[in-house]
Design a protein around this motif. Structure first.
Motif, PDB file in Angstrom:
ATOM      1  N   LEU A 142       5.398   4.811  20.003  1.00 29.24           N
ATOM      2  CA  LEU A 142       5.205   5.947  19.111  1.00 29.24           C
ATOM      3  C   LEU A 142       5.521   7.277  20.122  1.00 29.24           C
ATOM      4  CD1 LEU A 142       1.703   4.938  17.554  1.00 29.24           C
ATOM      5  CD2 LEU A 142       4.017   5.281  16.405  1.00 29.24           C
ATOM      6  N   ILE A 143       5.377   7.109  21.252  1.00 31.16           N
ATOM      7  CA  ILE A 143       5.408   8.261  22.136  1.00 31.16           C
ATOM      8  C   ILE A 143       6.714   8.947  22.269  1.00 31.16           C
ATOM      9  CG2 ILE A 143       4.573   9.532  24.526  1.00 31.16           C
ATOM     10  CD1 ILE A 143       2.934   7.001  24.641  1.00 31.16           C
ATOM     11  N   PRO A 144       6.998  10.378  21.798  1.00 29.23           N
ATOM     12  CA  PRO A 144       8.195  10.770  21.977  1.00 29.23           C
ATOM     13  C   PRO A 144       8.803  11.023  23.168  1.00 29.23           C
ATOM     14  CG  PRO A 144       6.692  12.354  21.358  1.00 29.23           C
ATOM     15  CD  PRO A 144       6.136  11.237  21.479  1.00 29.23           C
ATOM     16  N   ARG A 145      10.076  10.978  23.373  1.00 32.24           N
ATOM     17  CA  ARG A 145      10.685  11.106  24.760  1.00 32.24           C
ATOM     18  C   ARG A 145      11.020  12.528  24.896  1.00 32.24           C
ATOM     19  NH1 ARG A 145       8.710   6.568  23.656  1.00 32.24           N
ATOM     20  NH2 ARG A 145       9.808   4.713  24.573  1.00 32.24           N
ATOM     21  N   GLY A 146      10.835  12.912  25.972  1.00 30.60           N
ATOM     22  CA  GLY A 146      11.135  14.368  26.466  1.00 30.60           C
ATOM     23  C   GLY A 146      10.058  15.356  26.109  1.00 30.60           C
ATOM     24  N   ILE A 147       9.909  16.137  27.075  1.00 28.77           N
ATOM     25  CA  ILE A 147       8.753  16.977  26.980  1.00 28.77           C
ATOM     26  C   ILE A 147       8.616  18.204  25.575  1.00 28.77           C
ATOM     27  CG2 ILE A 147       9.419  18.904  28.342  1.00 28.77           C
ATOM     28  CD1 ILE A 147       6.650  19.093  29.516  1.00 28.77           C
ATOM     29  N   ASN A 161       9.603  17.265  22.812  1.00 28.10           N
ATOM     30  CA  ASN A 161       9.121  16.559  21.808  1.00 28.10           C
ATOM     31  C   ASN A 161       7.589  16.201  21.805  1.00 28.10           C
ATOM     32  OD1 ASN A 161      11.731  16.705  20.428  1.00 28.10           O
ATOM     33  ND2 ASN A 161      12.460  15.182  22.121  1.00 28.10           N
ATOM     34  N   CYS A 162       6.871  16.436  22.710  1.00 31.52           N
ATOM     35  CA  CYS A 162       5.618  15.912  22.884  1.00 31.52           C
ATOM     36  C   CYS A 162       4.707  16.463  21.812  1.00 31.52           C
ATOM     37  CB  CYS A 162       4.740  16.774  24.131  1.00 31.52           C
ATOM     38  SG  CYS A 162       4.501  18.490  23.805  1.00 31.52           S
ATOM     39  N   ARG A 163       3.686  15.229  21.391  1.00 30.40           N
ATOM     40  CA  ARG A 163       3.059  15.228  20.127  1.00 30.40           C
ATOM     41  C   ARG A 163       1.492  14.907  20.521  1.00 30.40           C
ATOM     42  NH1 ARG A 163       5.823  11.527  15.904  1.00 30.40           N
ATOM     43  NH2 ARG A 163       4.151  12.204  14.689  1.00 30.40           N
ATOM     44  N   LYS A 164       0.678  15.381  19.688  1.00 24.05           N
ATOM     45  CA  LYS A 164      -0.805  15.069  19.935  1.00 24.05           C
ATOM     46  C   LYS A 164      -1.176  14.005  19.360  1.00 24.05           C
ATOM     47  CE  LYS A 164      -2.222  19.985  19.706  1.00 24.05           C
ATOM     48  NZ  LYS A 164      -2.454  19.925  21.351  1.00 24.05           N
ATOM     49  N   PHE A 165      -2.284  13.205  19.924  1.00 29.14           N
ATOM     50  CA  PHE A 165      -2.705  11.948  19.595  1.00 29.14           C
ATOM     51  C   PHE A 165      -2.748  11.954  18.019  1.00 29.14           C
ATOM     52  CE2 PHE A 165      -6.903   9.572  18.056  1.00 29.14           C
ATOM     53  CZ  PHE A 165      -6.236   8.545  18.273  1.00 29.14           C
ATOM     54  N   GLY A 197       3.542  11.503  30.238  1.00 33.26           N
ATOM     55  CA  GLY A 197       2.982  12.989  30.476  1.00 33.26           C
ATOM     56  C   GLY A 197       1.818  13.379  29.330  1.00 33.26           C
ATOM     57  N   ALA A 198       1.014  14.335  29.762  1.00 30.23           N
ATOM     58  CA  ALA A 198       0.088  14.899  28.644  1.00 30.23           C
ATOM     59  C   ALA A 198       0.257  16.327  29.095  1.00 30.23           C
ATOM     60  CB  ALA A 198      -1.005  14.109  28.596  1.00 30.23           C
ATOM     61  N   TYR A 224       1.596  14.549  24.098  1.00 31.15           N
ATOM     62  CA  TYR A 224       2.149  13.315  24.989  1.00 31.15           C
ATOM     63  C   TYR A 224       3.413  13.155  24.810  1.00 31.15           C
ATOM     64  CZ  TYR A 224      -2.780  11.938  25.368  1.00 31.15           C
ATOM     65  OH  TYR A 224      -3.953  11.779  25.681  1.00 31.15           O
ATOM     66  N   PHE A 225       4.247  12.573  26.137  1.00 30.04           N
ATOM     67  CA  PHE A 225       5.550  12.500  25.961  1.00 30.04           C
ATOM     68  C   PHE A 225       5.818  11.422  27.103  1.00 30.04           C
ATOM     69  CE2 PHE A 225       4.779  15.511  29.194  1.00 30.04           C
ATOM     70  CZ  PHE A 225       5.665  15.343  30.306  1.00 30.04           C
ATOM     71  N   VAL A 226       7.117  10.848  26.898  1.00 32.87           N
ATOM     72  CA  VAL A 226       7.625  10.085  28.007  1.00 32.87           C
ATOM     73  C   VAL A 226       8.577  10.998  28.842  1.00 32.87           C
ATOM     74  CG1 VAL A 226       8.969   8.102  28.527  1.00 32.87           C
ATOM     75  CG2 VAL A 226       7.297   8.055  26.617  1.00 32.87           C
TER      76      VAL A 226
END
Length: 100
Positions: free
Chosen positions: A14-19, A21-25, A52-53, A61-63
């Protein structure tokens, strides 16, 4: 690297790749409570996933996919460890109060 259990894999996916594209819980549709989500995120991190958060309105959050993103993802933990070690040091040096 440790294998992920099905729930860990589902959350990781579920966690997007790349900062960028970060998304909240709340936007991840994880279908689990926030406390369980945090527990799973920390489990993933212990298994070597660089998640990361970013705090704040534009955060989430992002991978990490680059070395720069890895630095950003780990920076908050380094600051937290430094602060907690300062607390431990102060407590070890403090005078104990006697019980009357």
């Amino acid at each position: 690297m440790n294998e992920l259990n099905p729930l860990e894999q589902a959350v990781y996916d579920l966690i997007p790749r790349g900062i960028e594209n970060c998304r909240k819980f709340k936007d991840l549709n994880a279908h689990i409570d926030k406390r369980s989500f945090y527990y799973i995120i920390n489990s993933l991190r212990r298994k070597g996933k660089v998640i990361g958060a970013i705090r704040g309105k534009q955060g989430g959050y992002f991978v990490a996919t680059t070395e720069e993103e890895r630095v950003i993802a780990t920076r908050q933990f380094e600051a937290q460890v430094k602060e907690e070690m300062a607390i431990v040091s102060a407590m070890k040096k403090a005078e104990l109060e006697e019980i009357s």
